[in-house]
Scaffold this active site. Structure first.
Site, PDB file in Angstrom:
ATOM      1  N   ARG A  65       0.952  -0.923   0.185  1.00  0.00           N
ATOM      2  CA  ARG A  65       0.088  -0.219   0.160  1.00  0.00           C
ATOM      3  C   ARG A  65       0.591   1.023  -0.279  1.00  0.00           C
ATOM      4  O   ARG A  65       0.472   1.997  -0.638  1.00  0.00           O
ATOM      5  CB  ARG A  65      -0.723   0.247   1.271  1.00  0.00           C
ATOM      6  CG  ARG A  65      -1.616  -1.020   1.130  1.00  0.00           C
ATOM      7  CD  ARG A  65      -2.936  -1.168   2.195  1.00  0.00           C
ATOM      8  NE  ARG A  65      -2.383  -0.952   3.161  1.00  0.00           N
ATOM      9  CZ  ARG A  65      -3.082  -0.893   4.417  1.00  0.00           C
ATOM     10  NH1 ARG A  65      -3.959  -0.507   4.641  1.00  0.00           N
ATOM     11  NH2 ARG A  65      -1.797  -1.307   5.665  1.00  0.00           N
ATOM     12  N   ASN A 109      -5.833  -3.452   1.652  1.00  0.00           N
ATOM     13  CA  ASN A 109      -5.977  -4.272   2.353  1.00  0.00           C
ATOM     14  C   ASN A 109      -7.409  -4.934   2.218  1.00  0.00           C
ATOM     15  O   ASN A 109      -8.072  -4.142   2.707  1.00  0.00           O
ATOM     16  CB  ASN A 109      -4.955  -4.879   3.465  1.00  0.00           C
ATOM     17  CG  ASN A 109      -4.310  -4.867   3.009  1.00  0.00           C
ATOM     18  OD1 ASN A 109      -3.451  -4.649   2.397  1.00  0.00           O
ATOM     19  ND2 ASN A 109      -2.813  -4.499   4.112  1.00  0.00           N
TER      20      ASN A 109
END
Length: 94
Positions: A21, A39
């Site tokens: 990320r 996520n």
């Protein structure tokens, strides 16, 4: 704007716990994109990329090529979506 594009990517593989990320945010910011990355509980990462078409393409290709060094990208499901007007790119908690 005619040159604006948005894509939603669902990334499968070893993509959680490998700075996926944060690295995606860096790539998005480098290419002046807005959107988000998060996520999911099923082990995937979902990214919403919007902005200049060439920037969206560049970040999608970076993800398809494997993303950050510790990630293992096995599959990327992508779809064109309508730009949502996100003001910046952010990492969302999954």
């Amino acid at each position: 704007m005619a040159n604006q594009r948005a894509r939603r990517l669902t990334v499968h593989g070893r993509v959680q716990g490998v700075f996926f990320r944060a690295a995606t945010r860096q790539q998005a910011q480098r290419h002046d994109l807005a959107g988000w990355v998060t996520n999911r509980s099923d082990g995937t990462v979902v990214a919403w990329l919007e902005g200049p078409a060439d920037g969206v393409e560049a970040v999608e290709q970076w993800i398809r090529a494997g993303g950050p060094p510790r990630a293992v990208v096995e599959e990327v499901a992508a779809e064109d979506v309508e730009p949502a007007g996100h003001p910046r790119f952010e990492v969302r908690r999954g």
